[in-house]
Motif scaffolding. Sequence first.
Motif, mmCIF file in Angstrom:
data_model
loop_
_atom_site.group_PDB
_atom_site.id
_atom_site.type_symbol
_atom_site.label_atom_id
_atom_site.label_comp_id
_atom_site.label_asym_id
_atom_site.label_seq_id
_atom_site.Cartn_x
_atom_site.Cartn_y
_atom_site.Cartn_z
ATOM 1 N N LEU A 72 -73.909 4.896 -8.004
ATOM 2 C CA LEU A 72 -73.344 3.819 -8.819
ATOM 3 C C LEU A 72 -74.190 3.542 -10.060
ATOM 4 O O LEU A 72 -73.656 3.225 -11.135
ATOM 5 C CB LEU A 72 -73.200 2.546 -7.979
ATOM 6 C CG LEU A 72 -72.183 2.609 -6.830
ATOM 7 C CD1 LEU A 72 -72.212 1.316 -6.026
ATOM 8 C CD2 LEU A 72 -70.775 2.872 -7.356
ATOM 9 N N ARG A 73 -75.495 3.666 -9.944
ATOM 10 C CA ARG A 73 -76.352 3.459 -11.118
ATOM 11 C C ARG A 73 -76.108 4.544 -12.168
ATOM 12 O O ARG A 73 -76.168 4.282 -13.379
ATOM 13 C CB ARG A 73 -77.823 3.423 -10.710
ATOM 14 C CG ARG A 73 -78.213 2.144 -9.996
ATOM 15 C CD ARG A 73 -79.726 1.977 -9.874
ATOM 16 N NE ARG A 73 -80.007 0.701 -9.248
ATOM 17 C CZ ARG A 73 -80.102 0.513 -7.933
ATOM 18 N NH1 ARG A 73 -79.954 1.546 -7.102
ATOM 19 N NH2 ARG A 73 -80.343 -0.689 -7.425
ATOM 20 N N ARG A 74 -75.831 5.764 -11.708
ATOM 21 C CA ARG A 74 -75.479 6.814 -12.668
ATOM 22 C C ARG A 74 -74.197 6.437 -13.406
ATOM 23 O O ARG A 74 -74.068 6.688 -14.616
ATOM 24 C CB ARG A 74 -75.300 8.151 -11.951
ATOM 25 C CG ARG A 74 -76.597 8.747 -11.418
ATOM 26 C CD ARG A 74 -76.390 10.146 -10.866
ATOM 27 N NE ARG A 74 -77.632 10.673 -10.307
ATOM 28 C CZ ARG A 74 -77.988 10.561 -9.046
ATOM 29 N NH1 ARG A 74 -77.185 9.949 -8.188
ATOM 30 N NH2 ARG A 74 -79.123 11.053 -8.612
ATOM 31 N N GLU A 75 -73.247 5.852 -12.673
ATOM 32 C CA GLU A 75 -72.006 5.403 -13.316
ATOM 33 C C GLU A 75 -72.304 4.293 -14.332
ATOM 34 O O GLU A 75 -71.714 4.266 -15.421
ATOM 35 C CB GLU A 75 -71.020 4.890 -12.259
ATOM 36 C CG GLU A 75 -70.592 5.908 -11.219
ATOM 37 C CD GLU A 75 -69.588 6.923 -11.752
ATOM 38 O OE1 GLU A 75 -69.250 6.877 -12.969
ATOM 39 O OE2 GLU A 75 -69.141 7.765 -10.962
ATOM 40 N N GLN A 76 -73.206 3.401 -13.994
ATOM 41 C CA GLN A 76 -73.578 2.340 -14.942
ATOM 42 C C GLN A 76 -74.202 2.917 -16.207
ATOM 43 O O GLN A 76 -73.862 2.516 -17.323
ATOM 44 C CB GLN A 76 -74.543 1.347 -14.288
ATOM 45 C CG GLN A 76 -73.877 0.339 -13.366
ATOM 46 C CD GLN A 76 -74.856 -0.702 -12.859
ATOM 47 O OE1 GLN A 76 -76.021 -0.393 -12.580
ATOM 48 N NE2 GLN A 76 -74.400 -1.938 -12.735
ATOM 49 N N ARG A 77 -75.127 3.856 -16.032
ATOM 50 C CA ARG A 77 -75.793 4.443 -17.201
ATOM 51 C C ARG A 77 -74.806 5.176 -18.105
ATOM 52 O O ARG A 77 -74.987 5.242 -19.318
ATOM 53 C CB ARG A 77 -76.915 5.396 -16.751
ATOM 54 C CG ARG A 77 -78.120 4.680 -16.149
ATOM 55 C CD ARG A 77 -79.314 5.603 -16.047
ATOM 56 N NE ARG A 77 -79.105 6.690 -15.093
ATOM 57 C CZ ARG A 77 -79.415 6.611 -13.804
ATOM 58 N NH1 ARG A 77 -79.942 5.487 -13.307
ATOM 59 N NH2 ARG A 77 -79.209 7.639 -13.001
ATOM 60 N N ALA A 78 -73.748 5.728 -17.471
ATOM 61 C CA ALA A 78 -72.726 6.436 -18.248
ATOM 62 C C ALA A 78 -71.696 5.485 -18.849
ATOM 63 O O ALA A 78 -70.806 5.922 -19.578
ATOM 64 C CB ALA A 78 -72.026 7.466 -17.364
ATOM 65 N N GLY A 79 -71.818 4.192 -18.532
ATOM 66 C CA GLY A 79 -70.876 3.217 -19.054
ATOM 67 C C GLY A 79 -69.567 3.142 -18.293
ATOM 68 O O GLY A 79 -68.594 2.544 -18.770
ATOM 69 N N ASN A 80 -69.535 3.717 -17.093
ATOM 70 C CA ASN A 80 -68.294 3.745 -16.307
ATOM 71 C C ASN A 80 -68.143 2.545 -15.378
ATOM 72 O O ASN A 80 -67.058 2.294 -14.863
ATOM 73 C CB ASN A 80 -68.240 5.027 -15.461
ATOM 74 C CG ASN A 80 -68.292 6.269 -16.315
ATOM 75 O OD1 ASN A 80 -67.754 6.300 -17.418
ATOM 76 N ND2 ASN A 80 -68.948 7.307 -15.811
ATOM 77 N N VAL A 81 -69.245 1.863 -15.125
ATOM 78 C CA VAL A 81 -69.265 0.681 -14.265
ATOM 79 C C VAL A 81 -69.987 -0.421 -15.035
ATOM 80 O O VAL A 81 -71.023 -0.159 -15.651
ATOM 81 C CB VAL A 81 -69.994 0.975 -12.930
ATOM 82 C CG1 VAL A 81 -70.235 -0.299 -12.138
ATOM 83 C CG2 VAL A 81 -69.189 1.962 -12.098
ATOM 84 N N PRO A 82 -69.456 -1.650 -15.031
ATOM 85 C CA PRO A 82 -70.108 -2.738 -15.777
ATOM 86 C C PRO A 82 -71.571 -2.899 -15.391
ATOM 87 O O PRO A 82 -71.942 -2.778 -14.219
ATOM 88 C CB PRO A 82 -69.291 -3.972 -15.372
ATOM 89 C CG PRO A 82 -67.937 -3.424 -15.031
ATOM 90 C CD PRO A 82 -68.196 -2.085 -14.385
ATOM 91 N N ALA A 83 -72.391 -3.173 -16.387
ATOM 92 C CA ALA A 83 -73.836 -3.272 -16.173
ATOM 93 C C ALA A 83 -74.219 -4.429 -15.260
ATOM 94 O O ALA A 83 -75.287 -4.417 -14.655
ATOM 95 C CB ALA A 83 -74.550 -3.410 -17.512
ATOM 96 N N ASP A 84 -73.348 -5.450 -15.164
ATOM 97 C CA ASP A 84 -73.714 -6.614 -14.363
ATOM 98 C C ASP A 84 -73.210 -6.533 -12.927
ATOM 99 O O ASP A 84 -73.368 -7.476 -12.158
ATOM 100 C CB ASP A 84 -73.210 -7.906 -15.018
ATOM 101 C CG ASP A 84 -71.703 -7.892 -15.268
ATOM 102 O OD1 ASP A 84 -71.078 -6.834 -15.049
ATOM 103 O OD2 ASP A 84 -71.169 -8.939 -15.683
#
Length: 221
Positions: free
Chosen positions: A157-169
Amino acid sequence: MHTTVPGDEPGSLLARALADVAEPIEDEAVTAKLLDAAAEQFRQIGIKRTTMEEVAKRAGVARITVYRRFANKDALVEQVVRREFRRYFDQFVLDIADAADAAERVEIGFASAMRAIRGNPLVGGLLAVETDSLVHSIVGDGGRTVATVARFVAGQLRREQRAGNVPADIEVDLVAELMVRTSTSFLVTPSEVVDIDDEAQLRALARLFLVPLIKPAGRLE
């Protein structure tokens, strides 16, 4: 030197299995043959009843060969289980690789995890001959198994966040734990509503209840 999984206990079997994804343990031909033989023996009669002598016989080697590689049965069991989890983690990553977006990766990942664990010959055999031991190993270890798998999911999930695919918050550690606990519940407690051998139904379940966890509405206020 193995990669350390942050926050896990040094003796955690799953933590070492997860580290092996990045740095596999040596698996030369004789050792692989012994691990194969042990896994098959565990599957057929269970871990408790298996002896080192039986593993040696099944592998077609002398008993001393087993002890040269594994000091005792506990060490052998650990290596067999670590190998199974390495295969699971590797397959999970492969299964989600071609998904279109983060939501589909959650769907496929959930179905993949259920299929991989349910369809694993060793796990399937232990469910048949040693159910109590298997369930205890998943839920009776003070939460270490759930925590380690949740860390693996949180990493995805953190990889998704870094890629902008999951909200940072999005609180990825909490979301990952909820996902893993949902999977664990279905694995160890039979359902009269959900057919966990039906991939389409599993994906629909994930779409309805797990995917919203990675959307803004999934936050805890």
